[in-house]
Design a protein around this motif. Structure first.
Motif, PDB file in Angstrom:
ATOM      1  N   CYS A   1      47.711  -8.133  -7.866  1.00  0.00           N
ATOM      2  CA  CYS A   1      46.650  -9.152  -7.944  1.00  0.00           C
ATOM      3  C   CYS A   1      46.686 -10.076  -6.730  1.00  0.00           C
ATOM      4  CB  CYS A   1      46.783  -9.952  -9.235  1.00  0.00           C
ATOM      5  SG  CYS A   1      46.376  -9.005 -10.712  1.00  0.00           S
ATOM      6  N   LEU A   2      47.887 -10.451  -6.307  1.00  0.00           N
ATOM      7  CA  LEU A   2      48.034 -11.278  -5.109  1.00  0.00           C
ATOM      8  C   LEU A   2      47.456 -10.546  -3.894  1.00  0.00           C
ATOM      9  CD1 LEU A   2      49.470 -13.889  -3.874  1.00  0.00           C
ATOM     10  CD2 LEU A   2      51.302 -12.312  -3.280  1.00  0.00           C
TER      11      LEU A   2
ATOM     12  N   GLY B   1      43.589 -10.221  -3.955  1.00  0.00           N
ATOM     13  CA  GLY B   1      42.984 -11.494  -3.574  1.00  0.00           C
ATOM     14  C   GLY B   1      43.005 -11.689  -2.070  1.00  0.00           C
TER      15      GLY B   1
ATOM     16  N   CYS C   1      40.552  -9.242  -0.348  1.00  0.00           N
ATOM     17  CA  CYS C   1      39.160  -9.672  -0.535  1.00  0.00           C
ATOM     18  C   CYS C   1      38.815 -10.863   0.350  1.00  0.00           C
ATOM     19  CB  CYS C   1      38.883  -9.963  -2.002  1.00  0.00           C
ATOM     20  SG  CYS C   1      38.750  -8.462  -2.985  1.00  0.00           S
ATOM     21  N   ALA C   2      39.769 -11.763   0.554  1.00  0.00           N
ATOM     22  CA  ALA C   2      39.536 -12.875   1.472  1.00  0.00           C
ATOM     23  C   ALA C   2      39.333 -12.353   2.892  1.00  0.00           C
ATOM     24  CB  ALA C   2      40.705 -13.859   1.428  1.00  0.00           C
TER      25      ALA C   2
ATOM     26  N   CYS D   1      46.213 -16.084 -11.559  1.00  0.00           N
ATOM     27  CA  CYS D   1      46.737 -17.088 -10.614  1.00  0.00           C
ATOM     28  C   CYS D   1      47.119 -16.448  -9.278  1.00  0.00           C
ATOM     29  CB  CYS D   1      47.934 -17.816 -11.211  1.00  0.00           C
ATOM     30  SG  CYS D   1      47.506 -18.899 -12.582  1.00  0.00           S
TER      31      CYS D   1
ATOM     32  N   CYS E   1      45.932 -13.714  -7.967  1.00  0.00           N
ATOM     33  CA  CYS E   1      44.703 -13.318  -7.273  1.00  0.00           C
ATOM     34  C   CYS E   1      44.075 -14.529  -6.590  1.00  0.00           C
ATOM     35  CB  CYS E   1      43.734 -12.677  -8.261  1.00  0.00           C
ATOM     36  SG  CYS E   1      42.279 -11.959  -7.477  1.00  0.00           S
ATOM     37  N   ALA E   2      44.019 -15.651  -7.305  1.00  0.00           N
ATOM     38  CA  ALA E   2      43.457 -16.878  -6.728  1.00  0.00           C
ATOM     39  C   ALA E   2      44.300 -17.360  -5.544  1.00  0.00           C
ATOM     40  CB  ALA E   2      43.366 -17.966  -7.799  1.00  0.00           C
TER      41      ALA E   2
ATOM     42  N   GLY F   1      46.266 -15.532  -3.664  1.00  0.00           N
ATOM     43  CA  GLY F   1      46.060 -14.572  -2.580  1.00  0.00           C
ATOM     44  C   GLY F   1      44.744 -14.801  -1.862  1.00  0.00           C
ATOM     45  N   PHE F   2      43.692 -15.017  -2.648  1.00  0.00           N
ATOM     46  CA  PHE F   2      42.369 -15.199  -2.057  1.00  0.00           C
ATOM     47  C   PHE F   2      42.257 -16.523  -1.309  1.00  0.00           C
ATOM     48  CE2 PHE F   2      37.987 -16.596  -1.989  1.00  0.00           C
ATOM     49  CZ  PHE F   2      37.333 -15.471  -1.493  1.00  0.00           C
TER      50      PHE F   2
ATOM     51  N   THR G   1      44.917 -16.968   1.614  1.00  0.00           N
ATOM     52  CA  THR G   1      44.555 -16.171   2.789  1.00  0.00           C
ATOM     53  C   THR G   1      43.323 -16.754   3.472  1.00  0.00           C
ATOM     54  OG1 THR G   1      45.488 -14.198   1.790  1.00  0.00           O
ATOM     55  CG2 THR G   1      43.924 -13.855   3.590  1.00  0.00           C
ATOM     56  N   ASP G   2      42.348 -17.173   2.665  1.00  0.00           N
ATOM     57  CA  ASP G   2      41.134 -17.765   3.238  1.00  0.00           C
ATOM     58  C   ASP G   2      41.459 -19.018   4.040  1.00  0.00           C
ATOM     59  OD1 ASP G   2      38.193 -17.693   3.419  1.00  0.00           O
ATOM     60  OD2 ASP G   2      38.301 -19.569   2.267  1.00  0.00           O
TER      61      ASP G   2
END
Length: 163
Positions: free
Chosen positions: A81-82, A85, A88-89, A147, A149-150, A152-153, A156-157
């Motif tokens: 999930c990390l 995320g 995707c970012a 969490c 995933c969020a 990670g996204f 990274t963003d």
């Protein structure tokens, strides 16, 4: 009686020895309409799936001092999930080919993470009467995955905005 179907005709598929024309949108999503581009996507997903599955296998066979098999599954799913995320970012910033995107997201991360093993582990814990651990496992995996995933996204963003 059997009538020989016509072999001509753009977009025709033969099902049960009868001519069955398919609309273009359906034909393009099946192996019937598969061109070299589609074969490249299929190969990329298959190769990515092999890489992700091998990474999961390697992690599961590391001698980590975790209390149970289900902890390995939670670790895999949460790190997956990390990573999804973060990927995707990156995809929001850089234009990657669909083949590369499918290789990473569908193949690698799809092969790496495992919802079916997560479900089986939870069911086996319940069957063993270890309800408190099963509930904790489900909550930690689902909330931890969201969490991660969020993190990670958005992490990274934020890093990409500074670069």
């Amino acid at each position: 009686t059997y009538n020989q179907p016509e072999i001509s005709g753009e977009g025709s598929a033969y099902v049960l020895r009868e001519r069955c024309p398919l609309p273009a949108r359906v034909r393009e999503r099946t192996l019937i309409g598969c061109g070299m581009s589609s074969l490249l996507h299929i190969g990329a997903v298959a190769l990515g799936g092999a890489c992700g599955s091998l990474a999961r296998y390697w992690l599961a066979n590391m001698h980590l001092s975790l209390p149970g098999k289900f902890c390995h599954t939670a670790l895999v799913n949460i790190t997956g999930c990390l990573l999804i995320g973060a990927v995707c970012a990156c995809l929001g910033r850089w234009e990657l080919s669909r083949v590369l995107r499918d290789f990473m997201l569908v193949g690698c991360l799809g092969g790496y993470t495992t919802y079916s093993t997560f479900s089986l582990d939870a069911m086996q814990l319940m069957q063993q009467g270890r309800w408190h651990i099963a509930i904790l496992y489900v909550v930690v995996t689902v909330v931890g995955g969201l969490c991660a995933c969020a993190i990670g996204f958005f992490g990274t963003d934020k890093i990409l905005k500074c670069v």
